[in-house]
Design a protein around this motif. Structure first.
Motif, PDB file in Angstrom:
ATOM      1  N   GLN A 132       0.871  -1.179  -0.063  1.00 24.57           N
ATOM      2  CA  GLN A 132       0.121   0.207   0.094  1.00 24.57           C
ATOM      3  C   GLN A 132       0.953   1.178   0.116  1.00 24.57           C
ATOM      4  O   GLN A 132       1.839   1.189   0.701  1.00 24.57           O
ATOM      5  CB  GLN A 132      -0.953   0.127   1.278  1.00 24.57           C
ATOM      6  N   ALA A 133       0.493   2.132  -0.693  1.00 22.21           N
ATOM      7  CA  ALA A 133       1.264   3.520  -0.926  1.00 22.21           C
ATOM      8  C   ALA A 133       0.149   4.656  -0.800  1.00 22.21           C
ATOM      9  O   ALA A 133      -0.792   4.430  -1.262  1.00 22.21           O
ATOM     10  CB  ALA A 133       2.055   3.602  -2.245  1.00 22.21           C
ATOM     11  N   VAL A 134       0.940   5.907  -0.516  1.00 24.39           N
ATOM     12  CA  VAL A 134      -0.006   6.972  -0.211  1.00 24.39           C
ATOM     13  C   VAL A 134       0.538   7.828  -1.570  1.00 24.39           C
ATOM     14  O   VAL A 134       1.673   8.115  -1.800  1.00 24.39           O
ATOM     15  CB  VAL A 134       0.048   7.755   1.039  1.00 24.39           C
ATOM     16  N   VAL A 135      -0.424   8.397  -2.209  1.00 24.15           N
ATOM     17  CA  VAL A 135      -0.418   9.571  -3.371  1.00 24.15           C
ATOM     18  C   VAL A 135       0.128  10.593  -2.862  1.00 24.15           C
ATOM     19  O   VAL A 135      -0.441  11.380  -1.974  1.00 24.15           O
ATOM     20  CB  VAL A 135      -1.687   9.649  -4.279  1.00 24.15           C
ATOM     21  N   LEU A 136       1.542  11.253  -3.259  1.00 24.29           N
ATOM     22  CA  LEU A 136       1.887  12.370  -2.752  1.00 24.29           C
ATOM     23  C   LEU A 136       1.617  13.671  -3.752  1.00 24.29           C
ATOM     24  O   LEU A 136       1.230  14.707  -3.089  1.00 24.29           O
ATOM     25  CB  LEU A 136       3.436  12.215  -2.422  1.00 24.29           C
ATOM     26  N   LYS A 137       1.838  13.320  -4.869  1.00 22.66           N
ATOM     27  CA  LYS A 137       1.471  14.486  -5.842  1.00 22.66           C
ATOM     28  C   LYS A 137       0.054  14.026  -6.720  1.00 22.66           C
ATOM     29  O   LYS A 137       0.244  13.014  -7.031  1.00 22.66           O
ATOM     30  CB  LYS A 137       2.671  14.635  -6.864  1.00 22.66           C
ATOM     31  N   PRO A 196      -3.104   3.835 -16.866  1.00 27.07           N
ATOM     32  CA  PRO A 196      -2.499   4.280 -15.706  1.00 27.07           C
ATOM     33  C   PRO A 196      -1.733   5.746 -15.983  1.00 27.07           C
ATOM     34  O   PRO A 196      -1.474   5.930 -17.278  1.00 27.07           O
ATOM     35  CB  PRO A 196      -1.450   3.138 -15.349  1.00 27.07           C
ATOM     36  N   VAL A 197      -1.834   6.577 -15.021  1.00 24.55           N
ATOM     37  CA  VAL A 197      -1.165   7.660 -15.104  1.00 24.55           C
ATOM     38  C   VAL A 197       0.275   7.776 -14.147  1.00 24.55           C
ATOM     39  O   VAL A 197      -0.073   6.988 -13.288  1.00 24.55           O
ATOM     40  CB  VAL A 197      -1.997   9.147 -14.959  1.00 24.55           C
ATOM     41  N   VAL A 198       1.351   8.670 -14.224  1.00 24.69           N
ATOM     42  CA  VAL A 198       2.481   8.519 -13.379  1.00 24.69           C
ATOM     43  C   VAL A 198       1.862   9.421 -12.356  1.00 24.69           C
ATOM     44  O   VAL A 198       1.694  10.717 -12.563  1.00 24.69           O
ATOM     45  CB  VAL A 198       3.709   8.983 -14.316  1.00 24.69           C
ATOM     46  N   ALA A 199       2.295   9.126 -11.082  1.00 26.52           N
ATOM     47  CA  ALA A 199       2.148  10.035  -9.764  1.00 26.52           C
ATOM     48  C   ALA A 199       3.273   9.327  -8.842  1.00 26.52           C
ATOM     49  O   ALA A 199       3.983   8.596  -8.942  1.00 26.52           O
ATOM     50  CB  ALA A 199       0.835   9.559  -9.265  1.00 26.52           C
ATOM     51  N   ALA A 244      -7.072  10.646  -6.045  1.00 25.09           N
ATOM     52  CA  ALA A 244      -6.723  12.019  -5.202  1.00 25.09           C
ATOM     53  C   ALA A 244      -5.395  11.903  -4.244  1.00 25.09           C
ATOM     54  O   ALA A 244      -5.137  11.009  -3.945  1.00 25.09           O
ATOM     55  CB  ALA A 244      -7.846  12.251  -4.314  1.00 25.09           C
ATOM     56  N   VAL A 245      -4.702  13.154  -3.929  1.00 25.19           N
ATOM     57  CA  VAL A 245      -3.587  13.239  -3.136  1.00 25.19           C
ATOM     58  C   VAL A 245      -4.106  12.579  -1.797  1.00 25.19           C
ATOM     59  O   VAL A 245      -5.235  12.922  -1.122  1.00 25.19           O
ATOM     60  CB  VAL A 245      -3.240  14.725  -3.041  1.00 25.19           C
ATOM     61  N   GLY A 246      -3.127  11.907  -0.958  1.00 22.68           N
ATOM     62  CA  GLY A 246      -3.487  11.296   0.271  1.00 22.68           C
ATOM     63  C   GLY A 246      -4.190  10.141   0.127  1.00 22.68           C
ATOM     64  O   GLY A 246      -4.487   9.334   1.100  1.00 22.68           O
ATOM     65  N   SER A 247      -4.616   9.491  -0.814  1.00 22.77           N
ATOM     66  CA  SER A 247      -5.514   8.272  -1.052  1.00 22.77           C
ATOM     67  C   SER A 247      -4.277   7.287  -1.213  1.00 22.77           C
ATOM     68  O   SER A 247      -3.280   7.192  -1.408  1.00 22.77           O
ATOM     69  CB  SER A 247      -6.456   8.222  -2.378  1.00 22.77           C
TER      70      SER A 247
END
Length: 191
Positions: A66-71, A86-89, A112-115
């Motif tokens: 599990q990872a958290v989206v930062l940007k 997919p898109v790069v984040a 979304a960021v934080g997801s």
């Protein structure tokens, strides 16, 4: 109806007019077809199995974390405009050693960021692309196996065709010598 099958049978009958080179060519063609058939099947099967095993081994080394989206992903990369691609984040996850890590990877569009999202890592905690599905693995193995089979058959039959052309040249030289001798006998000339 029966006449269509007879030429193939007659082709292998003894013929007093057949030269040694004709017999060699018959056997060459038979051996080439057998080698092309058996060799391409065996090569295709082995290549497919090896590809399948290699991809399975690669998949076994990948782990989901599990990872958290930062940007934020770019606004233009919505689920509709990307077609589900997919898109790069930039994401943050915890590595196998417990240390936080940050990297860029492909995620679903519109996250979304934080997801939280699922990313894939190797045994050292490095980001990797999403693993192939079993269907994709089977398809890749099938494509590699088919390509190996076609390649093997092409090489064997190409070699047989080359030898056939060389035998034809030899046959034509023999034919020319025989006609020269026949011409000498018929005309009464001396050699």
């Amino acid at each position: 109806m029966m006449m269509a099958a007879l030429p193939t049978v007659w082709w292998w009958r003894r013929n007093p007019l057949a030269r040694r080179i004709d017999v060699v060519e018959k056997w060459l063609l038979l051996v080439a077809w057998l080698c092309a058939t058996a060799g391409s099947l065996l090569t295709g099967l082995v290549a497919g199995i090896m590809t399948n095993d290699g991809l399975d081994e690669q998949l076994a080394g990948q782990h989901s974390v599990q990872a958290v989206v930062l940007k934020e992903t770019p606004a233009r990369a919505s689920a509709v405009s990307s077609g589900g691609l997919p898109v790069v984040a930039t994401v943050r996850w915890t590595g196998t050693d417990g240390a936080p890590r940050t990297g860029r990877t492909g995620i679903e569009a519109g996250v979304a960021v934080g997801s939280r999202t699922t990313v894939w890592t190797d045994g050292h905690g490095r980001l990797m692309s999403r693993p192939l599905s079993q269907t994709q693995v089977a398809l890749d193995a099938g494509v590699v196996g088919t390509a190996a089979a076609v390649g093997t058959a092409s090489v064997v039959l190409g070699g047989a065709w080359t030898v056939h052309q060389l035998l034809n040249r030899c046959r034509m030289r023999q034919w020319d010598r025989d006609w020269e001798q026949a011409d000498i006998r018929w005309s009464g000339r001396t050699p």
